[in-house]
Write an enzyme that holds these catalytic residues in place. Structure first.
Site, mmCIF file in Angstrom:
data_model
loop_
_atom_site.group_PDB
_atom_site.id
_atom_site.type_symbol
_atom_site.label_atom_id
_atom_site.label_comp_id
_atom_site.label_asym_id
_atom_site.label_seq_id
_atom_site.Cartn_x
_atom_site.Cartn_y
_atom_site.Cartn_z
ATOM 1 N N CYS A 156 0.818 -1.209 0.000
ATOM 2 C CA CYS A 156 0.000 0.000 0.000
ATOM 3 C C CYS A 156 0.853 1.261 0.000
ATOM 4 C CB CYS A 156 -0.948 0.013 1.188
ATOM 5 S SG CYS A 156 -0.116 0.145 2.787
ATOM 6 N N GLY A 204 -12.688 -5.322 1.044
ATOM 7 C CA GLY A 204 -11.467 -6.043 0.693
ATOM 8 C C GLY A 204 -11.256 -7.203 1.647
#
Length: 450
Positions: free
Chosen positions: A50, A193
């Site tokens: 990320c 997610g």
């Protein structure tokens, strides 16, 4: 052959650049194949999280590798070389190895000391191994990096707070629901997610006392699986929700945590507005967008009573820093492990030269013994054996000191020069049987950015 690193991270680039350079799981095999198709690159491992995208490659030379990687990543991201060089960092040889060890130790993470990066490196290596893009060099490097990370987390208190990007984001969410002095409770949450970060977010929320948890994922089976695991392991009400009902679920939630690797926004301003229109509670809606690229349209933050916590906003949070003493101890471990790794690599480089020298000596001994038999055909077997043993003992003693010493010297700076001298003095040229001119694996002695 040397290790080459091209990377961007939260330390070098804004989120907008990280989004353009992000590599999804679906894109990774194609990009790896493109890199391996270039003659300068023989092995590739890609770490994409990320807040970082890093390419580790085994290359013949620095500049051709940089051009090859720049071309492939430029085509993927749509960025020019000049745009990328403003935010990218490049490491070569020892510097590339040191960077990976530092990353594995959690010292380069947004939340210093977080352990999630170890799983991400392990996943990157597993992907490279599965697609046969990691050979002996990257195998040894990745395994050593994982050992470094484990040792840092075992021997220091760098992760004593148990912080992660997820936990820091959720702390920020509680503060937005209440105050810094009196954080609000997260009673209901939606996790968008069902991958590793989604599971981490769900676990954090469950441990912190969330009462109602909804899991949303494009693949319904994964959402069902994660919801069932959370309910079983933490005893909270966790259900899977179809993507089509995301807006309705968000309408009843205090917090939305989004953490998918999908390219492009999954949650539009319109969907957030629709959720607000259905909302019956008066508390604000906090969206923790931890995806890369971002999963939620940033314009949603302009809607009333909506707060967005994203990677960009977490950079300066004090909770992301480790204690100075623990960070210093971790750096000392990285330095020691780096020195040991480089020593072993340099020694491995000289081993084939030593082997070639001993083989050359053995061939010369055998040739002389055969010549002796033609000149002294009257020697009986015991005499012939004794002469052969004596000659071999002399050769072994003569070679012992220089071969041991050259291995020791190989671990010093410029140690490859000693092996080169041996090859020159004893004519151990490329092409001779089992001779070694330059090792197939390992790192050059010089280790710096170029």
């Amino acid at each position: 052959m040397s290790i080459f690193l091209f990377g961007v991270s939260h330390r070098s680039a804004p989120v907008s650049v990280l989004e353009r350079l992000a590599v999804s799981d679906g894109d990774r095999p194609k990009l790896v194949d493109q890199l391996l198709d270039t003659p300068q690159i023989s092995e590739v491992m890609m770490v994409s999280t990320c807040n970082r995208v890093e390419i580790y490659a085994v290359v013949d030379a620095f500049h051709p590798a940089l051009e090859a990687v720049g071309a492939v990543i430029g085509e993927h991201s749509g960025m020019t070389v000049n745009e990328m060089t403003q935010h990218a960092y490049v490491r070569y040889s020892e510097a590339a190895v040191e960077h990976l060890f530092t990353v594995a130790a959690g010292l380069d993470s947004m939340v210093v000391g977080e352990q999630q990066i170890l799983g991400q490196i392990r996943s990157a290596y597993a992907s490279a191994d599965e697609h046969s893009s990691a050979g002996r060099v990257l195998h040894e490097l990745a395994q050593q990096a994982l050992r470094v990370g484990k040792r840092v987390h075992t021997e220091t208190g760098i992760d004593r707070a148990g912080a992660s990007v997820v936990s820091v984001a959720l702390d920020r969410a509680r503060a937005l629901l209440g105050t810094r002095e009196t954080p609000g409770a997260i009673g209901s949450a939606v996790v968008l997610g069902a991958g590793a970060m989604g599971a981490l977010a769900a676990a954090h929320l469950a441990r912190d006392g969330v009462l109602d948890l909804s899991i949303v994922n494009r693949t319904a089976e994964k959402a069902d699986h994660l919801a069932a695991n959370v309910a079983k392991n933490h005893g909270v009400r966790a259900t899977s929700v179809p993507m089509s009902e995301l807006s309705a679920a968000v309408a009843e939630a205090d917090v939305l945590v989004s953490c998918t690797g999908t390219v492009g926004s999954l949650v539009s301003v319109g969907e957030v507005h629709s959720a607000l229109a259905r909302r019956t509670r008066t508390t604000p809606l906090v969206i923790c967008d931890l995806g890369l690229p971002r999963n939620v349209d940033p314009a949603a933050a302009k809607l009333p009573h909506v707060h967005i916590v994203d990677i960009e906003g977490l950079r300066a949070d004090g909770a992301t820093q480790a204690a100075a003493a623990d960070a210093t101890a971790a750096r000392a471990i990285v330095a020691g492990e780096l020195a040991e790794y480089l020593t072993l690599q340099r020694q491995a480089e000289v081993t084939p030269t030593v082997t070639a020298l001993r083989q050359r000596a053995a061939e010369m001994v055998e040739a002389e013994i055969m010549r002796l038999e033609t000149r002294l055909p009257g020697l009986d077997d015991p005499q012939r054996d004794e002469v052969a043993k004596a000659v071999r003992r002399v050769v072994d003693k003569l070679l012992h000191a220089p071969t041991v010493r050259v291995k020791q010297l190989a671990s010093t700076p410029n140690g490859d020069h000693y092996a080169e001298a041996l090859r020159e003095l004893f004519e151990l040229t490329p092409g001779a049987a089992e001779s070694v001119s330059a090792p197939e694996t390992g790192l050059p002695v010089t280790g710096s950015d170029r």
